[in-house]
Design a protein around this motif. Structure first.
Motif, PDB file in Angstrom:
ATOM      1  N   VAL A 254       0.827  -1.201   0.000  1.00 36.68           N
ATOM      2  CA  VAL A 254       0.000   0.000   0.000  1.00 36.68           C
ATOM      3  C   VAL A 254       0.864   1.256   0.000  1.00 36.68           C
ATOM      4  O   VAL A 254       0.580   2.235  -0.698  1.00 36.68           O
ATOM      5  CB  VAL A 254      -0.931  -0.001   1.233  1.00 36.68           C
ATOM      6  N   ALA A 255       1.955   1.243   0.741  1.00 33.39           N
ATOM      7  CA  ALA A 255       2.844   2.407   0.817  1.00 33.39           C
ATOM      8  C   ALA A 255       3.437   2.732  -0.552  1.00 33.39           C
ATOM      9  O   ALA A 255       3.549   3.906  -0.930  1.00 33.39           O
ATOM     10  CB  ALA A 255       3.958   2.146   1.824  1.00 33.39           C
ATOM     11  N   ASP A 256       3.801   1.699  -1.301  1.00 37.14           N
ATOM     12  CA  ASP A 256       4.362   1.936  -2.628  1.00 37.14           C
ATOM     13  C   ASP A 256       3.314   2.525  -3.571  1.00 37.14           C
ATOM     14  O   ASP A 256       3.617   3.420  -4.369  1.00 37.14           O
ATOM     15  CB  ASP A 256       4.907   0.623  -3.206  1.00 37.14           C
ATOM     16  N   ARG A 257       2.103   2.017  -3.488  1.00 39.50           N
ATOM     17  CA  ARG A 257       1.050   2.543  -4.357  1.00 39.50           C
ATOM     18  C   ARG A 257       0.714   3.997  -4.001  1.00 39.50           C
ATOM     19  O   ARG A 257       0.407   4.807  -4.888  1.00 39.50           O
ATOM     20  CB  ARG A 257      -0.201   1.660  -4.272  1.00 39.50           C
TER      21      ARG A 257
ATOM     22  N   PHE B  10      -1.853   1.065 -12.030  1.00 33.84           N
ATOM     23  CA  PHE B  10      -0.707   0.198 -11.802  1.00 33.84           C
ATOM     24  C   PHE B  10      -0.944  -1.144 -12.487  1.00 33.84           C
ATOM     25  O   PHE B  10      -2.084  -1.616 -12.572  1.00 33.84           O
ATOM     26  CB  PHE B  10      -0.491  -0.058 -10.303  1.00 33.84           C
ATOM     27  N   ILE B  11       0.126  -1.764 -12.954  1.00 35.94           N
ATOM     28  CA  ILE B  11       0.098  -3.154 -13.414  1.00 35.94           C
ATOM     29  C   ILE B  11       1.244  -3.867 -12.706  1.00 35.94           C
ATOM     30  O   ILE B  11       2.394  -3.423 -12.741  1.00 35.94           O
ATOM     31  CB  ILE B  11       0.264  -3.272 -14.939  1.00 35.94           C
ATOM     32  N   THR B  12       0.906  -4.969 -12.045  1.00 36.86           N
ATOM     33  CA  THR B  12       1.883  -5.691 -11.249  1.00 36.86           C
ATOM     34  C   THR B  12       2.521  -6.805 -12.075  1.00 36.86           C
ATOM     35  O   THR B  12       1.832  -7.521 -12.816  1.00 36.86           O
ATOM     36  CB  THR B  12       1.218  -6.290  -9.996  1.00 36.86           C
TER      37      THR B  12
END
Length: 376
Positions: free
Chosen positions: A87-90, A101-103
């Motif tokens: 969550v922090a990265d997003r 985003f695409i993981t």
């Protein structure tokens, strides 16, 4: 055909995304690092950008931040390609301006769906931008029309200068001055509440009405009677809920006497004297025109000395947001007017230069109108 820019330092990912997206009918260009990606984005203005997060030199967040702060590129839909899924990265990605985003590893159907959704949003953003530009163009044309109706500067028997700087949204400022006969000069400035054409049109109606003296029952030499007649004619119930403030005065050049009345408007400022400066704030009690049918208006009068300057203005001349976020004040404007009383150059031009420098934004939040009468 939509153009998509893929930025990734992994050539395998580049080739995979290029082939997949080209099969969907998109025009795909690629870049191997952030600097090359920015250069190609500037050159091509892609509809959508897929950018790897972890790259040398410039990472995906830095590329995204650059793209989203460039007005020419900000509508490009930006997808960050990442193996980071916390969550922090997003949150970091969203703060940088990422739209989606695409993981990794990439799931093809998810990628196709996210690209389709991103392109729809990009098209909506472009359409909104075009409509915004058209609206700004129309408001600029309306502002020029209002400007064309305003009176020209005069030099005889005394100098009258004016300025009109419309806000980006166009407000409801309007003013006029003209001789009722050889000895009596009428002057007024009004400000309709709100912005846009709904505010400008009532102002133009008042200007045409007063200039043509179409209300035959009015005594145009008596300011309070003019305000009463305008209040009866422009009740807000019949004017799209629009009311306006106004300052109206009549100057008799033989006796050098000014009679005036105001309706919720900022006071006119009379600055007189060459050595010992005297200041008078000219305002009478009265509700804005159009608010209440039973509103009352009264006259006041004053003598005008030689070498006096009379300033009539809208609240846009002092309700200005400064660089520190605070709002300027009427007292600040009065101090500027007093300080320029004995200057040789045109005081109004100096006032405008000061206000433009004081304003912290590209355009003023409200119309800025000032009338200056120099009784030399």
């Amino acid at each position: 055909m939509f153009q998509i820019l893929v930025i990734d330092d992994d050539s395998t990912i580049q080739i995979f995304l290029k082939r997949l997206l080209e099969k969907q009918g998109y025009d795909v260009i690629t870049a191997s690092d952030g600097e090359e990606g920015i250069a190609k984005a500037i050159a091509t203005h892609p509809a959508l950008i897929i950018c790897d997060w972890i790259m040398p030199v410039l990472n995906g967040l830095e590329v995204c931040n650059y793209i989203k702060t460039d007005p020419n590129l900000s509508t490009s839909f930006f997808i960050l390609l990442t193996s980071l899924d916390s969550v922090a990265d997003r949150v970091k990605g969203l703060d940088a301006g990422a739209d989606d985003f695409i993981t990794k590893p990439i799931e093809q159907n998810e990628l196709k769906a996210r690209v389709r959704a991103g392109l729809r949003l990009h098209q909506l953003s472009r359409d909104l931008q075009i409509q915004k530009q058209l609206l700004e163009t129309e408001l600029a044309q309306a502002a020029e029309y209002v400007r064309s109706l305003l009176p020209l500067p005069t030099t005889e028997p005394f100098k009258i200068n004016s300025c009109f700087i419309p806000s980006r949204q166009l407000g409801g400022d309007c003013f006029d001055y003209y001789w009722l006969d050889d000895d009596y000069l009428a002057v007024y400035l009004l400000d309709t509440a709100g912005h846009g054409l709904k505010a400008a049109l009532p102002s133009i109606s008042v200007l045409n009405l007063l200039r043509s003296r179409a209300l035959k029952s009015l005594n145009y030499y008596q300011p309070s009677d003019v305000l009463r007649g305008l209040n009866e004619t422009f009740q807000m119930n019949y004017q799209n809920d629009k009311y306006f403030t106004i300052w109206y005065g009549v100057y008799h050049r033989v006796t050098q006497r000014l009679v005036y009345a105001s309706a919720g408007h900022p006071p006119a400022v009379l600055v007189s004297g060459k050595k010992n400066t005297d200041i008078q704030l000219l305002r009478t009690p009265g509700m804005p025109v159009g608010m209440f049918p039973e509103a009352k208006y009264v006259d006041a009068c004053c003598q005008i000395e030689k070498f006096s300057n009379l300033y009539i203005f809208s609240d846009g001349a002092y309700e200005i947001t400064k660089a520190d976020g605070t709002l300027w004040s009427l007292d600040g404007l009065i101090q500027i007017l007093v300080s320029l009383q004995n200057t040789l150059d045109c005081p109004l031009e100096q006032v405008l230069n000061y206000l433009i420098a004081l304003n912290s934004k590209e355009a003023f939040d409200d119309d800025l109108s000032i009338l200056q009468i120099q009784f030399d």
